[in-house]
Design a protein around this motif. Structure first.
Motif, PDB file in Angstrom:
ATOM      1  N   LEU A   5       0.828  -1.203   0.000  1.00  0.00           N
ATOM      2  CA  LEU A   5       0.000   0.000   0.000  1.00  0.00           C
ATOM      3  C   LEU A   5       0.867   1.259   0.000  1.00  0.00           C
ATOM      4  N   PHE A   6       1.987   1.229   0.720  1.00  0.00           N
ATOM      5  CA  PHE A   6       2.909   2.365   0.689  1.00  0.00           C
ATOM      6  C   PHE A   6       3.458   2.564  -0.719  1.00  0.00           C
ATOM      7  N   GLU A   7       3.903   1.476  -1.357  1.00  0.00           N
ATOM      8  CA  GLU A   7       4.465   1.580  -2.706  1.00  0.00           C
ATOM      9  C   GLU A   7       3.432   2.123  -3.683  1.00  0.00           C
ATOM     10  N   GLN A   8       2.186   1.727  -3.516  1.00  0.00           N
ATOM     11  CA  GLN A   8       1.129   2.250  -4.389  1.00  0.00           C
ATOM     12  C   GLN A   8       0.958   3.753  -4.204  1.00  0.00           C
ATOM     13  N   SER A   9       0.981   4.208  -2.962  1.00  0.00           N
ATOM     14  CA  SER A   9       0.807   5.643  -2.722  1.00  0.00           C
ATOM     15  C   SER A   9       2.045   6.439  -3.136  1.00  0.00           C
ATOM     16  N   PHE A  10       3.212   5.809  -3.114  1.00  0.00           N
ATOM     17  CA  PHE A  10       4.462   6.498  -3.430  1.00  0.00           C
ATOM     18  C   PHE A  10       4.705   6.617  -4.929  1.00  0.00           C
ATOM     19  N   ASP A  11       4.563   5.481  -5.656  1.00  0.00           N
ATOM     20  CA  ASP A  11       4.901   5.523  -7.080  1.00  0.00           C
ATOM     21  C   ASP A  11       3.778   5.042  -8.012  1.00  0.00           C
ATOM     22  N   GLY A  12       2.620   4.724  -7.443  1.00  0.00           N
ATOM     23  CA  GLY A  12       1.474   4.341  -8.264  1.00  0.00           C
ATOM     24  C   GLY A  12       1.421   2.881  -8.650  1.00  0.00           C
ATOM     25  N   THR A  13       2.395   2.079  -8.219  1.00  0.00           N
ATOM     26  CA  THR A  13       2.380   0.653  -8.511  1.00  0.00           C
ATOM     27  C   THR A  13       1.202   0.006  -7.797  1.00  0.00           C
ATOM     28  N   PRO A  14       0.307  -0.657  -8.524  1.00  0.00           N
ATOM     29  CA  PRO A  14      -0.861  -1.244  -7.856  1.00  0.00           C
ATOM     30  C   PRO A  14      -0.478  -2.275  -6.800  1.00  0.00           C
ATOM     31  N   ALA A  15      -1.088  -2.191  -5.646  1.00  0.00           N
ATOM     32  CA  ALA A  15      -0.846  -3.170  -4.590  1.00  0.00           C
ATOM     33  C   ALA A  15      -1.479  -4.505  -4.956  1.00  0.00           C
ATOM     34  N   ILE A  16      -2.715  -4.451  -5.428  1.00  0.00           N
ATOM     35  CA  ILE A  16      -3.429  -5.641  -5.877  1.00  0.00           C
ATOM     36  C   ILE A  16      -3.572  -5.512  -7.384  1.00  0.00           C
ATOM     37  N   ARG A  17      -3.122  -6.541  -8.104  1.00  0.00           N
ATOM     38  CA  ARG A  17      -3.127  -6.393  -9.552  1.00  0.00           C
ATOM     39  C   ARG A  17      -3.377  -7.709 -10.271  1.00  0.00           C
ATOM     40  N   ASP A  18      -3.903  -7.575 -11.450  1.00  0.00           N
ATOM     41  CA  ASP A  18      -4.123  -8.699 -12.339  1.00  0.00           C
ATOM     42  C   ASP A  18      -2.767  -9.275 -12.740  1.00  0.00           C
ATOM     43  N   LEU A  19      -2.717 -10.556 -13.013  1.00  0.00           N
ATOM     44  CA  LEU A  19      -1.465 -11.186 -13.420  1.00  0.00           C
ATOM     45  C   LEU A  19      -0.886 -10.574 -14.694  1.00  0.00           C
ATOM     46  N   VAL A  20      -1.734  -9.966 -15.520  1.00  0.00           N
ATOM     47  CA  VAL A  20      -1.268  -9.314 -16.749  1.00  0.00           C
ATOM     48  C   VAL A  20      -0.233  -8.235 -16.439  1.00  0.00           C
ATOM     49  N   TYR A  21      -0.365  -7.568 -15.303  1.00  0.00           N
ATOM     50  CA  TYR A  21       0.541  -6.476 -14.949  1.00  0.00           C
ATOM     51  C   TYR A  21       1.996  -6.949 -14.916  1.00  0.00           C
ATOM     52  N   ASP A  22       2.254  -8.124 -14.353  1.00  0.00           N
ATOM     53  CA  ASP A  22       3.623  -8.622 -14.214  1.00  0.00           C
ATOM     54  C   ASP A  22       3.987  -9.701 -15.232  1.00  0.00           C
ATOM     55  N   PHE A  23       2.985 -10.323 -15.838  1.00  0.00           N
ATOM     56  CA  PHE A  23       3.242 -11.415 -16.788  1.00  0.00           C
ATOM     57  C   PHE A  23       2.592 -11.116 -18.134  1.00  0.00           C
ATOM     58  N   HIS A  24       2.728  -9.888 -18.610  1.00  0.00           N
ATOM     59  CA  HIS A  24       2.075  -9.455 -19.846  1.00  0.00           C
ATOM     60  C   HIS A  24       2.540 -10.213 -21.082  1.00  0.00           C
ATOM     61  N   GLU A  25       3.711 -10.840 -21.027  1.00  0.00           N
ATOM     62  CA  GLU A  25       4.211 -11.604 -22.169  1.00  0.00           C
ATOM     63  C   GLU A  25       3.555 -12.987 -22.260  1.00  0.00           C
ATOM     64  N   ASP A  26       2.812 -13.398 -21.228  1.00  0.00           N
ATOM     65  CA  ASP A  26       2.150 -14.700 -21.197  1.00  0.00           C
ATOM     66  C   ASP A  26       0.702 -14.542 -21.663  1.00  0.00           C
ATOM     67  N   PRO A  27       0.363 -15.031 -22.859  1.00  0.00           N
ATOM     68  CA  PRO A  27      -1.002 -14.842 -23.375  1.00  0.00           C
ATOM     69  C   PRO A  27      -2.072 -15.545 -22.548  1.00  0.00           C
ATOM     70  N   ASN A  28      -1.692 -16.515 -21.725  1.00  0.00           N
ATOM     71  CA  ASN A  28      -2.665 -17.272 -20.933  1.00  0.00           C
ATOM     72  C   ASN A  28      -3.217 -16.506 -19.735  1.00  0.00           C
ATOM     73  N   VAL A  29      -2.600 -15.388 -19.356  1.00  0.00           N
ATOM     74  CA  VAL A  29      -3.092 -14.646 -18.186  1.00  0.00           C
ATOM     75  C   VAL A  29      -4.178 -13.634 -18.549  1.00  0.00           C
ATOM     76  N   TYR A  30      -4.369 -13.379 -19.833  1.00  0.00           N
ATOM     77  CA  TYR A  30      -5.393 -12.419 -20.253  1.00  0.00           C
ATOM     78  C   TYR A  30      -6.776 -13.024 -20.046  1.00  0.00           C
TER      79      TYR A  30
END
Length: 160
Positions: A5-30
């Motif tokens: 939650l601190f990181e989200q408020s500091f730099d906008g990185t979502p605290a809770i996120r869809d797997l697409v955010y970190d594994f966007h190269e994997d077509p199976n997470v969409y």
């Protein structure tokens, strides 16, 4: 949780996120349902298929990498595949990604975040094959605006 939650408020990185955010190269997470990341390293999976019996199993997709089960302390390597998990509407699966350092604290004995500053903290390290891991931890009493905070980037290496 507090760190994410601190990181989200500091730099906008979502605290809770869809797997697409970190594994966007994997077509199976969409379009994947029932799983999300809490920060970069914690994967949470719930059984949202009500057609599955409460005492059976269901399949959950895991992106490529090594994953560690928080409850069962088991581990497996995914090549980007479905893994059979125990189903139960009262049970949530938590897995940690290899290469992470996870701060853990017993929050059941704390009334607020200030109490946590006086409780022991331990770190669970899930090192890569090369012996490295990273994470972060945020410490503050959460009682006053403008208070002094502490934010640490954690790095682990088995090399000396």
């Amino acid at each position: 949780m507090y760190t994410c939650l601190f990181e989200q408020s500091f730099d906008g990185t979502p605290a809770i996120r869809d797997l697409v955010y970190d594994f966007h190269e994997d077509p199976n997470v969409y379009g994947l349902k029932g799983s999300f990341l809490w920060g970069r390293f914690v994967k949470v999976t719930v059984n949202i298929d009500t057609s599955k019996p409460n005492n059976g199993t269901f399949n959950a997709y895991f992106p490529a990498g090594k994953w560690y089960d928080y409850e069962g302390h088991s581990q497996f390597v995914s090549t980007g595949m479905n893994v059979s998990l125990k189903s139960g509407y009262d049970y949530t699966h938590v897995h940690f990604k290899q290469g992470s350092i996870i701060p853990v604290q017993d929050s059941s004995i704390a009334n607020d975040t200030n109490d946590l500053l006086f409780q022991p903290m331990r770190y669970i390290v899930f090192a890569t094959p090369s012996g490295t891991a990273e994470g972060s931890v945020f410490l503050a009493n959460g009682m006053h605006e403008g208070e002094i905070i502490q934010y640490f980037k954690l790095r682990y290496s088995e090399r000396t």
